[in-house]
Design an enzyme around this catalytic site. Structure first.
Site, PDB file in Angstrom:
ATOM      1  N   GLY A  10       0.821  -1.208   0.000  1.00 12.14           N
ATOM      2  CA  GLY A  10       0.000   0.000   0.000  1.00 12.14           C
ATOM      3  C   GLY A  10       0.854   1.258   0.000  1.00 12.14           C
ATOM      4  N   PHE A  11       0.182   2.366   0.054  1.00 13.97           N
ATOM      5  CA  PHE A  11       0.837   3.683   0.056  1.00 13.97           C
ATOM      6  C   PHE A  11       1.812   3.798   1.239  1.00 13.97           C
ATOM      7  CE2 PHE A  11      -0.234   8.143   1.754  1.00 13.97           C
ATOM      8  CZ  PHE A  11       0.904   8.711   1.202  1.00 13.97           C
ATOM      9  N   ASP A  31       0.886  -8.792   2.029  1.00 18.30           N
ATOM     10  CA  ASP A  31      -0.247  -8.032   1.471  1.00 18.30           C
ATOM     11  C   ASP A  31      -1.089  -8.977   0.613  1.00 18.30           C
ATOM     12  OD1 ASP A  31      -0.383  -4.635   0.994  1.00 18.30           O
ATOM     13  OD2 ASP A  31      -1.784  -5.901  -0.105  1.00 18.30           O
ATOM     14  N   ASN A  32      -2.377  -8.695   0.523  1.00 19.26           N
ATOM     15  CA  ASN A  32      -3.226  -9.479  -0.394  1.00 19.26           C
ATOM     16  C   ASN A  32      -3.679  -8.641  -1.593  1.00 19.26           C
ATOM     17  OD1 ASN A  32      -5.125  -7.804   0.685  1.00 19.26           O
ATOM     18  ND2 ASN A  32      -6.587  -9.401   1.260  1.00 19.26           N
ATOM     19  N   ASP A  56      -3.637 -12.940   3.210  1.00 21.18           N
ATOM     20  CA  ASP A  56      -4.705 -12.149   3.837  1.00 21.18           C
ATOM     21  C   ASP A  56      -4.497 -12.201   5.353  1.00 21.18           C
ATOM     22  OD1 ASP A  56      -7.079 -11.280   5.022  1.00 21.18           O
ATOM     23  OD2 ASP A  56      -8.328 -12.079   3.410  1.00 21.18           O
ATOM     24  N   TYR A 150     -14.975   0.882   9.383  1.00 22.69           N
ATOM     25  CA  TYR A 150     -13.557   1.270   9.506  1.00 22.69           C
ATOM     26  C   TYR A 150     -13.274   1.772  10.920  1.00 22.69           C
ATOM     27  CZ  TYR A 150      -9.209   3.785   8.235  1.00 22.69           C
ATOM     28  OH  TYR A 150      -7.912   4.262   8.143  1.00 22.69           O
ATOM     29  N   LYS A 154     -10.994  -0.153  13.830  1.00 22.12           N
ATOM     30  CA  LYS A 154      -9.759   0.435  14.371  1.00 22.12           C
ATOM     31  C   LYS A 154      -9.877   0.646  15.883  1.00 22.12           C
ATOM     32  CE  LYS A 154      -7.246   1.094  10.558  1.00 22.12           C
ATOM     33  NZ  LYS A 154      -5.903   0.539  10.339  1.00 22.12           N
ATOM     34  N   THR A 180      -2.768  11.770   5.281  1.00 23.76           N
ATOM     35  CA  THR A 180      -1.394  11.801   4.771  1.00 23.76           C
ATOM     36  C   THR A 180      -1.426  11.623   3.256  1.00 23.76           C
ATOM     37  OG1 THR A 180      -0.582  10.932   6.854  1.00 23.76           O
ATOM     38  CG2 THR A 180       0.863  10.655   4.957  1.00 23.76           C
ATOM     39  N   ARG A 191      -9.814   9.307  -2.372  1.00 25.91           N
ATOM     40  CA  ARG A 191      -9.519  10.237  -1.279  1.00 25.91           C
ATOM     41  C   ARG A 191      -9.326  11.642  -1.854  1.00 25.91           C
ATOM     42  NH1 ARG A 191      -5.513   6.769   2.705  1.00 25.91           N
ATOM     43  NH2 ARG A 191      -5.125   5.427   0.911  1.00 25.91           N
TER      44      ARG A 191
HETATM   45  P1  NAD Z   1      -3.538   1.514   1.193  1.00 20.27           P
HETATM   46  O1  NAD Z   1      -4.869   1.033   0.750  1.00 20.27           O
HETATM   47  O2  NAD Z   1      -2.643   2.139   0.189  1.00 20.27           O
HETATM   48  O3  NAD Z   1      -2.729   0.340   1.900  1.00 20.27           O
HETATM   49  C1  NAD Z   1      -3.333  -0.673   2.645  1.00 20.27           C
HETATM   50  C2  NAD Z   1      -2.707  -1.989   2.225  1.00 20.27           C
HETATM   51  O4  NAD Z   1      -3.257  -3.053   3.021  1.00 20.27           O
HETATM   52  C3  NAD Z   1      -3.000  -2.340   0.758  1.00 20.27           C
HETATM   53  O5  NAD Z   1      -1.803  -2.695   0.109  1.00 20.27           O
HETATM   54  C4  NAD Z   1      -3.968  -3.524   0.857  1.00 20.27           C
HETATM   55  O6  NAD Z   1      -3.883  -4.394  -0.248  1.00 20.27           O
HETATM   56  C5  NAD Z   1      -3.526  -4.155   2.175  1.00 20.27           C
HETATM   57  N1  NAD Z   1      -4.567  -4.974   2.804  1.00 20.27           N
HETATM   58  C6  NAD Z   1      -5.838  -4.607   3.119  1.00 20.27           C
HETATM   59  N2  NAD Z   1      -6.485  -5.631   3.693  1.00 20.27           N
HETATM   60  C7  NAD Z   1      -5.613  -6.667   3.764  1.00 20.27           C
HETATM   61  C8  NAD Z   1      -5.675  -7.990   4.252  1.00 20.27           C
HETATM   62  N3  NAD Z   1      -6.797  -8.486   4.775  1.00 20.27           N
HETATM   63  N4  NAD Z   1      -4.573  -8.777   4.182  1.00 20.27           N
HETATM   64  C9  NAD Z   1      -3.423  -8.304   3.639  1.00 20.27           C
HETATM   65  N5  NAD Z   1      -3.293  -7.054   3.135  1.00 20.27           N
HETATM   66  C10 NAD Z   1      -4.380  -6.252   3.188  1.00 20.27           C
HETATM   67  O7  NAD Z   1      -3.809   2.536   2.398  1.00 20.27           O
HETATM   68  P2  NAD Z   1      -2.755   3.423   3.243  1.00 20.27           P
HETATM   69  O8  NAD Z   1      -3.166   4.837   3.103  1.00 20.27           O
HETATM   70  O9  NAD Z   1      -1.376   3.042   2.923  1.00 20.27           O
HETATM   71  O10 NAD Z   1      -3.124   2.969   4.723  1.00 20.27           O
HETATM   72  C11 NAD Z   1      -2.304   2.071   5.441  1.00 20.27           C
HETATM   73  C12 NAD Z   1      -2.758   1.999   6.884  1.00 20.27           C
HETATM   74  O11 NAD Z   1      -2.687   3.294   7.478  1.00 20.27           O
HETATM   75  C13 NAD Z   1      -4.191   1.519   7.037  1.00 20.27           C
HETATM   76  O12 NAD Z   1      -4.258   0.658   8.172  1.00 20.27           O
HETATM   77  C14 NAD Z   1      -4.965   2.795   7.297  1.00 20.27           C
HETATM   78  O13 NAD Z   1      -6.083   2.568   8.085  1.00 20.27           O
HETATM   79  C15 NAD Z   1      -3.926   3.647   8.023  1.00 20.27           C
HETATM   80  N6  NAD Z   1      -4.195   5.085   7.858  1.00 20.27           N
HETATM   81  C16 NAD Z   1      -3.851   5.747   6.707  1.00 20.27           C
HETATM   82  C17 NAD Z   1      -4.114   7.109   6.601  1.00 20.27           C
HETATM   83  C18 NAD Z   1      -3.709   7.918   5.394  1.00 20.27           C
HETATM   84  O14 NAD Z   1      -3.941   9.126   5.376  1.00 20.27           O
HETATM   85  N7  NAD Z   1      -3.087   7.346   4.381  1.00 20.27           N
HETATM   86  C19 NAD Z   1      -4.775   7.786   7.645  1.00 20.27           C
HETATM   87  C20 NAD Z   1      -5.133   7.066   8.780  1.00 20.27           C
HETATM   88  C21 NAD Z   1      -4.821   5.720   8.884  1.00 20.27           C
HETATM   89  N1  UDP Z   2     -13.568  15.460  -0.649  1.00 26.47           N
HETATM   90  C1  UDP Z   2     -13.885  16.401  -1.622  1.00 26.47           C
HETATM   91  N2  UDP Z   2     -13.708  16.073  -2.937  1.00 26.47           N
HETATM   92  C2  UDP Z   2     -13.227  14.878  -3.355  1.00 26.47           C
HETATM   93  C3  UDP Z   2     -12.888  13.916  -2.363  1.00 26.47           C
HETATM   94  C4  UDP Z   2     -13.060  14.240  -1.018  1.00 26.47           C
HETATM   95  O1  UDP Z   2     -14.331  17.517  -1.308  1.00 26.47           O
HETATM   96  O2  UDP Z   2     -13.105  14.673  -4.583  1.00 26.47           O
HETATM   97  C5  UDP Z   2     -13.737  15.803   0.774  1.00 26.47           C
HETATM   98  C6  UDP Z   2     -14.467  14.759   1.617  1.00 26.47           C
HETATM   99  O3  UDP Z   2     -15.862  14.975   1.584  1.00 26.47           O
HETATM  100  C7  UDP Z   2     -13.885  15.032   2.999  1.00 26.47           C
HETATM  101  C8  UDP Z   2     -12.462  15.533   2.710  1.00 26.47           C
HETATM  102  O4  UDP Z   2     -12.443  15.895   1.344  1.00 26.47           O
HETATM  103  O5  UDP Z   2     -14.617  16.043   3.647  1.00 26.47           O
HETATM  104  C9  UDP Z   2     -11.391  14.500   2.976  1.00 26.47           C
HETATM  105  O6  UDP Z   2     -11.776  13.313   2.370  1.00 26.47           O
HETATM  106  P1  UDP Z   2     -10.868  12.008   2.241  1.00 26.47           P
HETATM  107  O7  UDP Z   2     -11.604  11.084   1.303  1.00 26.47           O
HETATM  108  O8  UDP Z   2      -9.495  12.357   1.833  1.00 26.47           O
HETATM  109  O9  UDP Z   2     -10.802  11.324   3.672  1.00 26.47           O
HETATM  110  P2  UDP Z   2     -11.267  11.622   5.180  1.00 26.47           P
HETATM  111  O10 UDP Z   2     -10.455  12.760   5.665  1.00 26.47           O
HETATM  112  O11 UDP Z   2     -12.740  11.959   5.180  1.00 26.47           O
HETATM  113  O12 UDP Z   2     -10.968  10.373   5.883  1.00 26.47           O
END
Ligand code: NAD
Ligand code: UDP
Length: 319
Positions: A10-11, A31-32, A56, A150, A154, A180, A191
């Site tokens: 993932g990211f 990862d799955n 998974d 979600y 968490k 992020t 997002r």
């Molecule tokens: P992402 O979707 O890019 O990465 C998540 C990864 O988890 C993916 O590669 C997906 O394939 C893998 N995955 C999901 N379910 C799985 C499973 N059952 N088994 C194995 N792999 C699985 O998202 P991200 O933004 O990189 O988020 C990563 C983590 O950080 C998540 O737990 C998310 O809740 C948390 N998080 C991210 C943000 C953000 O802003 N990016 C904010 C808050 C929390």
């Molecule tokens: N949002 C938006 N336009 C888009 C996508 C999202 O205005 O094309 C808004 C969404 O309604 C939320 C904020 O941007 O209020 C942040 O959304 P995001 O999906 O990044 O995640 P969240 O912070 O809600 O977890």
């Protein structure tokens, strides 16, 4: 250390792999690909210190050899109801990754006497009634709303982590991640940043949901990873917020993106596009991160956007 990272494709997971490998650790990615992308790890496939397993996390995880740390990042993470990779459309997988996945990862950590770090989220505060959000705020979450799969997964994951810490004396950490962004985000996951930056680079109007007066604060990925690594090396067991406290409206965010990309197509308001219980205000209180980890973000929005744009251009075939 020999470190297991779930959600490695993932990211955030892929950036964590890079960072921990660069510090000399051995990394096993898991990862799955439900929302992740193997391309995020392609550059590591010849790295002797990196290995990968497609699995998974909701199913039992068997780890051969020693494990010193388990970082549980696997979970769908986008709240956009219109995206196939958003958790609205993966509700049961999301709950399983947060509940069963966390249980399995804690089990690995316990078996190997490893430290454990949970990727939690600002979403555990729900649509907050307290502003900014400090770790002591217990949140305002609807247990049966469409976002709850979600948020509650968490919240359960945090509780289970603390139970393993208190009952089994496991060496745990919990990071509450706030919005992020950066390279390797999925351009299609709906997002705010991928949607808006993609639209801007394609010369399209930016879709601001509602009136755009809801707020967020956006942290560049390198800053976030620095905070997470500091937490991993610390001895702090209670949750720590990591995010950028520079709060802004989504409207201002969209205007900044248009200004930096030179997009002249403007903004359109999608009045009914906000998801149910889309938080109205969000801003991390990072006092604890500052005090305990000596951490604060260094990269402002404009700089972070400039660092992110080349990746988006490449993905869009504009480079
Ligand atoms: P992402 O979707 O890019 O990465 C998540 C990864 O988890 C993916 O590669 C997906 O394939 C893998 N995955 C999901 N379910 C799985 C499973 N059952 N088994 C194995 N792999 C699985 O998202 P991200 O933004 O990189 O988020 C990563 C983590 O950080 C998540 O737990 C998310 O809740 C948390 N998080 C991210 C943000 C953000 O802003 N990016 C904010 C808050 C929390
Ligand atoms: N949002 C938006 N336009 C888009 C996508 C999202 O205005 O094309 C808004 C969404 O309604 C939320 C904020 O941007 O209020 C942040 O959304 P995001 O999906 O990044 O995640 P969240 O912070 O809600 O977890």
């Amino acid at each position: 250390m020999r470190i297991l990272i779930t959600g490695a494709a993932g990211f955030l997971g892929s950036h964590l792999c890079d960072r921990l490998l660069s510090e000399g650790h051995e990394v096993i990615g898991l990862d799955n690909f439900i929302t992740g992308n193997p391309e995020n790890l392609a550059h590591l496939m010849n790295n002797q210190k990196f290995s990968f397993s497609r699995h998974d996390v909701s199913n039992y995880i068997f780890m051969r050899g020693k494990v010193d740390a388990v970082l549980h990042f696997a979970s769908p993470a986008s709240p956009n109801p219109n995206s196939p990779s958003g958790y609205f459309n993966l509700p049961i997988q999301t709950m399983k990754a947060g509940a069963l996945g966390t249980h399995n990862c804690l089990g690995v950590a316990r078996e190997h006497k490893a430290r454990f770090l949970l990727a939690s989220t600002s979403e555990i505060y729900g649509d907050p009634e307290v502003h900014p959000q400090a770790e002591s705020y217990p949140g305002n979450v609807d247990t049966v709303g469409t976002r709850s799969v979600y948020d509650e997964a968490k919240r359960f994951a945090e509780s289970l982590t603390m139970a393993y810490h208190r009952f089994h004396n496991l060496n745990t950490r919990i990071v509450r991640i706030f919005n992020t962004y950066g390279p390797r985000m999925d351009l299609e996951d709906g997002r705010a940043l991928p949607n808006l930056l993609k639209q801007a680079l394609l010369g399209q109007p930016l879709t601001v949901y509602g009136d755009g007066l809801q707020t967020r604060s956006f942290c560049y990925v390198d800053d976030l990873i620095e905070g997470i690594v500091r937490l991993l090396y610390s001895e702090e067991h209670l949750p720590v917020n990591i995010g950028n406290p520079d709060e802004m409206t989504i409207l201002h965010f969209a205007e900044t993106i248009n200004q930096i990309t030179g997009n002249k197509a403007g903004i359109i308001f999608a009045a009914n596009a906000r998801s149910e219980r889309d938080p109205q205000r969000r801003q991390p209180d990072i006092t604890r991160a500052r005090e305990i980890l000596r951490w604060e973000p260094r990269i402002g929005l404009e700089e972070g956007l400039r660092k992110t744009i080349p990746y988006f251009k490449e993905k869009l075939g504009l480079a």
